[in-house]
Scaffold this active site. Structure first.
Site, PDB file in Angstrom:
ATOM      1  N   LYS A  40     -10.546  -0.107  10.252  1.00 58.63           N
ATOM      2  CA  LYS A  40     -10.646  -1.394   9.554  1.00 58.63           C
ATOM      3  C   LYS A  40     -10.890  -2.539  10.545  1.00 58.63           C
ATOM      4  O   LYS A  40     -11.058  -3.690  10.135  1.00 58.63           O
ATOM      5  CB  LYS A  40      -9.360  -1.671   8.774  1.00 58.63           C
ATOM      6  CG  LYS A  40      -9.052  -0.667   7.670  1.00 58.63           C
ATOM      7  CD  LYS A  40      -7.797  -1.063   6.923  1.00 58.63           C
ATOM      8  CE  LYS A  40      -7.295   0.031   6.008  1.00 58.63           C
ATOM      9  NZ  LYS A  40      -8.222   0.350   4.906  1.00 58.63           N
ATOM     10  N   CYS A  63      -4.763   2.250  -3.667  1.00 58.92           N
ATOM     11  CA  CYS A  63      -3.523   2.803  -3.111  1.00 58.92           C
ATOM     12  C   CYS A  63      -2.373   1.821  -3.272  1.00 58.92           C
ATOM     13  O   CYS A  63      -1.505   1.694  -2.388  1.00 58.92           O
ATOM     14  CB  CYS A  63      -3.700   3.180  -1.639  1.00 58.92           C
ATOM     15  SG  CYS A  63      -4.881   4.514  -1.370  1.00 58.92           S
ATOM     16  N   GLN A  67      -4.583  -5.287   7.273  1.00 65.53           N
ATOM     17  CA  GLN A  67      -5.496  -6.267   6.685  1.00 65.53           C
ATOM     18  C   GLN A  67      -5.413  -7.629   7.375  1.00 65.53           C
ATOM     19  O   GLN A  67      -6.039  -8.588   6.914  1.00 65.53           O
ATOM     20  CB  GLN A  67      -5.195  -6.424   5.187  1.00 65.53           C
ATOM     21  CG  GLN A  67      -5.354  -5.151   4.378  1.00 65.53           C
ATOM     22  CD  GLN A  67      -6.777  -4.636   4.319  1.00 65.53           C
ATOM     23  OE1 GLN A  67      -7.725  -5.360   4.583  1.00 65.53           O
ATOM     24  NE2 GLN A  67      -6.933  -3.363   3.983  1.00 65.53           N
ATOM     25  N   ASP A  71       3.008  -3.895   8.277  1.00 66.81           N
ATOM     26  CA  ASP A  71       1.698  -3.290   8.048  1.00 66.81           C
ATOM     27  C   ASP A  71       0.654  -4.378   8.281  1.00 66.81           C
ATOM     28  O   ASP A  71       0.483  -5.278   7.457  1.00 66.81           O
ATOM     29  CB  ASP A  71       1.614  -2.747   6.625  1.00 66.81           C
ATOM     30  CG  ASP A  71       0.216  -2.251   6.246  1.00 66.81           C
ATOM     31  OD1 ASP A  71      -0.706  -2.334   7.081  1.00 66.81           O
ATOM     32  OD2 ASP A  71       0.048  -1.809   5.096  1.00 66.81           O
ATOM     33  N   HIS A  92       0.871  -1.171   0.000  1.00 63.90           N
ATOM     34  CA  HIS A  92       0.000   0.000   0.000  1.00 63.90           C
ATOM     35  C   HIS A  92       0.911   1.224   0.000  1.00 63.90           C
ATOM     36  O   HIS A  92       2.002   1.209   0.551  1.00 63.90           O
ATOM     37  CB  HIS A  92      -0.856  -0.041   1.272  1.00 63.90           C
ATOM     38  CG  HIS A  92      -1.938   0.981   1.335  1.00 63.90           C
ATOM     39  ND1 HIS A  92      -1.688   2.317   1.603  1.00 63.90           N
ATOM     40  CD2 HIS A  92      -3.288   0.871   1.214  1.00 63.90           C
ATOM     41  CE1 HIS A  92      -2.833   2.965   1.633  1.00 63.90           C
ATOM     42  NE2 HIS A  92      -3.815   2.123   1.393  1.00 63.90           N
TER      43      HIS A  92
END
Length: 449
Positions: free
Chosen positions: A253, A405, A230, A227, A150
């Site tokens: 999220k 993104c 997700q 990261d 991303h």
């Protein structure tokens, strides 16, 4: 709940229809209609999740009952606000297997990554004293990312490289959407200072082999920055077990409010990393000549914090923990399998892994978990992604369209844009069926069949 096999040796309970109905009832927005009374089918959870009633109620309760500035004042409201704020830190830390003082509140994952990158830059400029020397980076040093990142986990490292003279390198992506680690030993060397990568791709849904990459980075003396935007909402995550140095994830999220996120850092690294934003609340002693800083995490939390949002984030973390993250992963693995059936529709191409497998024993703490999540990006022959999204929206189905993104990854696949359907714990198989049926008619709508 019913029992299903998440993976070899890792059985997990998933939700019965009645239990899933109860979960859905916790999310008031899911009951609304759109587009001339059509039931909403929300398949854009990878962009932002919906919020359960307990999160909404927790924020309202904070404002109605204990709204005050935290870490200031000795009156009752200030004490209650501070207690709620710090309790939320404990709740969020428990969700990801770390200690409360290893969680820094941020405005989101993007801010968390920038905090680490800018902290490294400040150390390079000589700020932070001897303890910060370990973060110095300059010409001859390398920063390693992946082609799947991303922009939030790419652009800050590009900027750090440009400002320090370091070289940015990246792990390529295979045609199936997974990272190509065949050259990992050549990419992670004694010159590597930072390895930054996504736990799960927001485009392909593929799960990265965190244990393998983190081990390579540690052997080379490099820092790892994960990261986890997700992954945290969709599967069990334990940053200590994954052996990463820093990690970021966002509340919005993770069934929580917007405007707040979390940065995890090893305690000793947070102590050594120079602060980035300075001002009130993050200091110990201030004179006209110099300032000493508070210990972490407060050292990184200058100014008035997003208190109500953090408290709501804590409620979201507890909500997920009460559901059970193994059960969430099992439910979403079923949804992923159903979503991937769109690849059987003529003219539809799925980006990334086309099946749901399980991670092997070499995945360490993640062994037995699904190797992809229920976020499926796709293209439709002859139809622009935005037009695909519009037709689906007319049917009441919300998906994401664009480059998500992640322009370099789309460029890797020879694309400018794609559409993406992404599920969460509240998504049902019936909703996925409705999505597939609507998608099957898109090419005919545009006269492509």
């Amino acid at each position: 709940m019913t029992t299903t096999e998440v993976g070899a040796g890792r059985a997990a309970r998933t939700f019965t229809p009645a239990e899933l109905a109860a979960v859905r009832a916790d999310f008031p927005l899911l009951g609304r209609t759109v587009r001339d009374g059509k039931p909403l089918v929300y398949l854009d959870s990878a962009a932002t999740s919906q919020k359960p009633q307990v999160v909404l109620d927790t924020e309202v309760d904070f404002y109605e009952q204990r709204n005050a500035a935290v870490h200031r004042g000795a009156h009752a409201l200030a004490e209650e606000a501070t207690e709620a704020f710090e309790h939320a830190r404990e709740q969020v830390a428990a969700l990801v297997g770390v200690e409360a003082d290893e969680i820094v509140w941020t405005a989101g994952a993007t801010m968390g990554i920038n905090l680490v990158a800018t902290g490294i830059q400040n150390a390079t400029l000589g700020r932070g004293g001897a303890a910060a020397e370990q973060f110095r980076i300059g010409p001859g040093d390398e920063i390693l990312v992946t082609e799947a990142e991303h922009h939030s986990n790419l652009v800050p490292w590009q900027e750090l490289a440009a400002r320090t003279g370091a070289t940015l390198r990246w792990i390529p992506v295979r045609e199936d959407g997974r990272l190509d680690l065949s050259g990992l030993d050549d990419l992670v060397t004694e010159r590597t200072r930072v390895v930054a990568f996504a736990h799960v791709s927001n485009v392909t849904g593929a799960v990265a082999p965190v244990a393998r990459i983190a081990a390579a980075a540690r052997d080379a003396g490099a820092l790892t920055v994960l990261d986890a935007c997700q992954s945290v909402p969709h599967r069990p995550v334990d940053f200590h077990a994954l052996d990463v140095d820093f990690a970021v994830f966002s509340a919005h999220k993770t069934l929580g409010p917007t405007g707040v996120g979390a940065l995890y850092g090893r305690r000793e690294l947070l102590e050594a990393l120079p602060p980035v934003t300075t001002g009130g609340s993050m200091v110990e002693v201030v004179t006209m000549e110099a300032t000493t800083f508070a210990p972490p995490p407060l050292k990184f939390e200058a100014g008035t914090q997003m208190v109500a949002q953090a408290v709501g984030f804590g409620a979201a973390a507890d909500y997920l923990r009460e559901l059970g993250m193994d059960a969430v992963a099992a439910h979403e693995a079923e949804l992923a399998e159903e979503l991937l059936k769109i690849g059987e529709i003529p003219g539809v191409r799925v980006l990334g892994p086309e099946t749901v497998g399980t991670l092997g024993e070499d995945a360490g703490p993640e062994a037995g978990l699904p190797d992809r999540v229920a976020a499926v990006s796709f293209v439709v022959d002859g139809v622009h992604a935005h037009d695909v999204g519009q037709v689906l929206d007319d049917a009441g189905i919300a998906v994401r369209v664009g480059h998500h993104c992640a322009q370099p990854l789309h460029r890797r696949f020879g694309l400018a844009a794609s559409a993406r359907a992404s599920a969460a714990v509240y998504t049902t198989l019936d909703e996925v069926t409705a999505f597939r049926e609507a998608l099957a008619g898109v090419r005919a709508f545009f006269g492509e069949e």
